[in-house]
Design a protein around this motif. Structure first.
Motif, PDB file in Angstrom:
ATOM      1  N   HIS A  47       0.855  -1.197   0.000  1.00 23.82           N
ATOM      2  CA  HIS A  47       0.000   0.000   0.000  1.00 23.82           C
ATOM      3  C   HIS A  47       0.891   1.247   0.000  1.00 23.82           C
ATOM      4  CE1 HIS A  47      -2.864   3.040   1.550  1.00 23.82           C
ATOM      5  NE2 HIS A  47      -3.712   2.361   0.808  1.00 23.82           N
ATOM      6  N   TYR A  49       0.961   3.629   1.894  1.00 24.37           N
ATOM      7  CA  TYR A  49       1.357   4.124   3.218  1.00 24.37           C
ATOM      8  C   TYR A  49       2.553   3.359   3.795  1.00 24.37           C
ATOM      9  CZ  TYR A  49      -3.313   6.411   3.407  1.00 24.37           C
ATOM     10  OH  TYR A  49      -4.425   7.172   3.167  1.00 24.37           O
ATOM     11  N   ASP A  63      -3.668   1.580  -4.213  1.00 17.11           N
ATOM     12  CA  ASP A  63      -4.659   1.876  -3.171  1.00 17.11           C
ATOM     13  C   ASP A  63      -5.424   0.592  -2.853  1.00 17.11           C
ATOM     14  OD1 ASP A  63      -6.506   1.583  -5.254  1.00 17.11           O
ATOM     15  OD2 ASP A  63      -7.346   3.597  -5.086  1.00 17.11           O
ATOM     16  N   SER A  64      -6.343   0.677  -1.903  1.00 17.09           N
ATOM     17  CA  SER A  64      -7.029  -0.539  -1.455  1.00 17.09           C
ATOM     18  C   SER A  64      -7.761  -1.248  -2.594  1.00 17.09           C
ATOM     19  CB  SER A  64      -8.069  -0.210  -0.386  1.00 17.09           C
ATOM     20  OG  SER A  64      -7.515   0.584   0.599  1.00 17.09           O
ATOM     21  N   PHE A  86      -6.446  -6.186   7.499  1.00 14.97           N
ATOM     22  CA  PHE A  86      -7.681  -6.345   6.704  1.00 14.97           C
ATOM     23  C   PHE A  86      -7.360  -6.465   5.219  1.00 14.97           C
ATOM     24  CE2 PHE A  86      -7.479  -1.634   6.462  1.00 14.97           C
ATOM     25  CZ  PHE A  86      -7.780  -1.429   5.130  1.00 14.97           C
ATOM     26  N   MET A  87      -6.261  -5.870   4.777  1.00 18.96           N
ATOM     27  CA  MET A  87      -5.894  -5.919   3.356  1.00 18.96           C
ATOM     28  C   MET A  87      -5.408  -7.328   2.990  1.00 18.96           C
ATOM     29  SD  MET A  87      -3.868  -2.342   2.864  1.00 18.96           S
ATOM     30  CE  MET A  87      -4.774  -0.805   2.880  1.00 18.96           C
ATOM     31  N   TYR A 135     -16.957  -0.440   4.395  1.00 24.33           N
ATOM     32  CA  TYR A 135     -15.665  -0.053   3.854  1.00 24.33           C
ATOM     33  C   TYR A 135     -14.781  -1.305   3.937  1.00 24.33           C
ATOM     34  CZ  TYR A 135     -11.982   3.592   3.464  1.00 24.33           C
ATOM     35  OH  TYR A 135     -10.967   4.420   3.065  1.00 24.33           O
ATOM     36  N   ASN A 137     -12.025  -1.599   5.076  1.00 23.46           N
ATOM     37  CA  ASN A 137     -11.242  -1.563   6.322  1.00 23.46           C
ATOM     38  C   ASN A 137     -12.025  -2.244   7.452  1.00 23.46           C
ATOM     39  OD1 ASN A 137     -10.348   0.474   4.508  1.00 23.46           O
ATOM     40  ND2 ASN A 137      -9.231   1.472   6.138  1.00 23.46           N
ATOM     41  N   THR A 151     -14.478   0.909  -1.265  1.00 23.45           N
ATOM     42  CA  THR A 151     -13.226   1.537  -0.832  1.00 23.45           C
ATOM     43  C   THR A 151     -13.431   3.040  -1.018  1.00 23.45           C
ATOM     44  OG1 THR A 151     -12.116   1.700  -2.959  1.00 23.45           O
ATOM     45  CG2 THR A 151     -11.926  -0.416  -1.824  1.00 23.45           C
ATOM     46  N   SER A 152     -12.410   3.832  -0.686  1.00 23.99           N
ATOM     47  CA  SER A 152     -12.617   5.274  -0.851  1.00 23.99           C
ATOM     48  C   SER A 152     -12.675   5.661  -2.329  1.00 23.99           C
ATOM     49  CB  SER A 152     -11.533   6.061  -0.118  1.00 23.99           C
ATOM     50  OG  SER A 152     -10.287   5.520  -0.409  1.00 23.99           O
ATOM     51  N   HIS A 221      -7.871  13.107   1.817  1.00 19.53           N
ATOM     52  CA  HIS A 221      -8.503  11.784   1.759  1.00 19.53           C
ATOM     53  C   HIS A 221      -9.848  11.875   2.481  1.00 19.53           C
ATOM     54  CE1 HIS A 221      -9.102   7.495   2.363  1.00 19.53           C
ATOM     55  NE2 HIS A 221      -8.187   7.298   1.421  1.00 19.53           N
ATOM     56  N   GLU A 223     -11.331  10.088   4.507  1.00 17.91           N
ATOM     57  CA  GLU A 223     -11.378   9.652   5.913  1.00 17.91           C
ATOM     58  C   GLU A 223     -11.149  10.839   6.852  1.00 17.91           C
ATOM     59  OE1 GLU A 223      -8.586   6.451   6.471  1.00 17.91           O
ATOM     60  OE2 GLU A 223      -9.533   5.228   4.941  1.00 17.91           O
ATOM     61  N   SER A 237      -9.311   9.082  -2.981  1.00 17.76           N
ATOM     62  CA  SER A 237      -8.526   7.972  -2.429  1.00 17.76           C
ATOM     63  C   SER A 237      -7.040   8.241  -2.649  1.00 17.76           C
ATOM     64  CB  SER A 237      -8.895   6.678  -3.141  1.00 17.76           C
ATOM     65  OG  SER A 237      -8.372   6.718  -4.450  1.00 17.76           O
ATOM     66  N   THR A 238      -6.197   7.378  -2.133  1.00 17.21           N
ATOM     67  CA  THR A 238      -4.754   7.602  -2.291  1.00 17.21           C
ATOM     68  C   THR A 238      -4.373   7.698  -3.781  1.00 17.21           C
ATOM     69  OG1 THR A 238      -4.474   5.238  -1.940  1.00 17.21           O
ATOM     70  CG2 THR A 238      -3.969   6.666  -0.088  1.00 17.21           C
ATOM     71  N   MET A 293       0.478   0.764   9.793  1.00 19.52           N
ATOM     72  CA  MET A 293       1.190   0.583   8.521  1.00 19.52           C
ATOM     73  C   MET A 293       2.702   0.573   8.757  1.00 19.52           C
ATOM     74  SD  MET A 293      -0.552   0.525   5.580  1.00 19.52           S
ATOM     75  CE  MET A 293      -2.264   0.650   5.082  1.00 19.52           C
TER      76      MET A 293
HETATM   77  P1  13P Z   1      -7.154   3.943  -0.037  1.00 16.74           P
HETATM   78  O1  13P Z   1      -5.787   3.485  -0.414  1.00 16.74           O
HETATM   79  O2  13P Z   1      -8.185   3.057  -0.632  1.00 16.74           O
HETATM   80  O3  13P Z   1      -7.385   5.371  -0.353  1.00 16.74           O
HETATM   81  O4  13P Z   1      -7.318   3.766   1.548  1.00 16.74           O
HETATM   82  C1  13P Z   1      -6.621   4.460   2.464  1.00 16.74           C
HETATM   83  C2  13P Z   1      -6.481   3.743   3.746  1.00 16.74           C
HETATM   84  O5  13P Z   1      -6.726   4.247   4.787  1.00 16.74           O
HETATM   85  C3  13P Z   1      -5.955   2.418   3.755  1.00 16.74           C
HETATM   86  O6  13P Z   1      -5.862   2.029   5.036  1.00 16.74           O
END
Ligand code: 13P
Ligand code: SF4
Length: 335
Positions: A47, A49, A63-64, A86-87, A135, A137, A151-152, A221, A223, A237-238, A293
């Motif tokens: 990911h 992050y 991204d997710s 969770f991923m 979501y 997550n 996802t976002s 983002h 969130e 999203s990212t 992360m």
């Molecule tokens: P995305 O990569 O889908 O934007 O999600 C961000 C996130 O918080 C992953 O934990």
């Protein structure tokens, strides 16, 4: 509270002494990891992050949503998931015949932890006419109780796919949920969960940063809290954030998401200035980092590939139930 499967897996690992394993100080982790990838026919999915060195050694960074599509099509024997629990669990649900390993089993998520399966089950029972959109997550057990995942990057599309007269429970991120409500004009029952990383941004410090850099574009983002989102020119999203910075004419951006994203973003736009949105607490990076992360390190990545541990297990019953809302999401998302 942690789910029982995860708790048992951790105890077994601790009994085996795995967590106490060490490596020589001089070890070149990148070289060893590359060797192990070949030897074991493994694919590393990471990911945005994750630490820069982990992103650089991964076969795919995303991204997710992109990571879920990728996990579903992996043909290698082992999926090494450089991300959070969770991923990796989603990858196992999508591709159950593969061995899925995660460098640190403690790499959780505050959103996932805010929504336990037993609580969601009780909430559903109180609102039997509602469908449940979760979501990604969330744990496999929570997905197994859901009608749809999102996802976002696709939350708006997923909510829009539901007939207007169908009431919706949206869990667990109340900030993403509130933003989607605004975007779609749909009222939803929102779960009371949040991401500790995106709730850590300081609006006062963000506005001060903008005052010093008035030409910068603020991007965020979903969130993040509503007062942060209100200041943003773009919310996504990212991967959405990375694409925006790439395609926008501006030369300076204030980025309100986990700071790990700056690595890939800066690679894409080496000549633009990227400023991480400041967190409330003063910390060494003057930004917001996800402690889960960041539990994954190159050393743990190496150890997990060498010993093929910790491995992600999902019971067949839960895997089959959890697959349904994820597959619905992937299908709607690709329309
Ligand atoms: P995305 O990569 O889908 O934007 O999600 C961000 C996130 O918080 C992953 O934990
Ligand atoms: Fe969970 Fe937030 Fe960390 Fe993503 S950044 S893994 S949502 S705690």
């Amino acid at each position: 509270m942690m789910d029982t499967n995860l708790q048992q897996a951790k105890e077994t690992l601790e009994e085996n002494g795995y967590l106490k394993l060490s490596t020589p100080e001089s070890m070149d982790f990148a070289a060893e990891i590359k060797k192990l990838k070949k030897e074991k026919n493994a694919v590393i999915l990471a990911h945005y992050y994750q630490e820069p060195e982990i992103q650089d050694i991964a076969d795919f960074v995303g991204d997710s949503l992109a990571l879920s599509y990728k996990a579903a099509e992996v043909d290698a024997d082992i999926i090494v998931f450089a991300g959070v629990h969770f991923m990796a669990e989603t990858a196992k649900i999508l591709n159950p015949s593969k061995k899925v390993i995660l460098p640190d089993l403690n790499a959780g998520c505050s959103l996932s932890e805010s929504c336990e399966a037993k609580d969601l089950k009780a909430f559903k029972e109180k609102h039997p006419d509602h469908i449940v959109i979760t979501y990604v997550n969330t744990s496999a057990e929570v997905k197994a109780l859901s009608d749809l995942c999102c996802t976002s990057s696709n939350a708006k599309k997923i909510v829009d796919s539901v007939p207007l007269d169908q009431p919706i429970i949206f869990a667990p991120d109340k900030n993403l949920g509130a933003w989607i409500q605004k975007e779609t004009g749909r009222e939803m029952l929102l779960w009371d969960g949040a991401c500790i990383v995106h709730e850590a941004f300081s609006i006062d410090k963000l506005l001060k940063t903008f005052e010093i850099n008035p030409k910068a574009k603020i991007i965020a983002h979903p969130e993040s809290e509503a007062h942060i989102l209100k200041t943003a020119e773009y919310i996504g999203s990212t991967s959405g954030l990375i694409n925006y910075v790439k395609n926008n004419e501006a030369n300076q951006f204030i980025v309100a998401t986990e700071a790990g994203i700056l690595h890939e973003m800066q690679k894409e736009v080496p000549d633009k200035e990227l400023i991480p949105a400041p967190a409330q607490e003063d910390n060494s990076c003057a930004c917001s980092e996800c402690p889960y992360m960041k539990m994954n390190t190159m050393q743990k990545l190496y150890l997990c590939m060498k010993h093929e541990l910790p491995e992600i297990h999902v019971s067949k019953e839960i895997q089959q139930k959890a697959l349904v809302p994820i597959q619905r999401m992937l299908e709607i998302s690709s329309r």
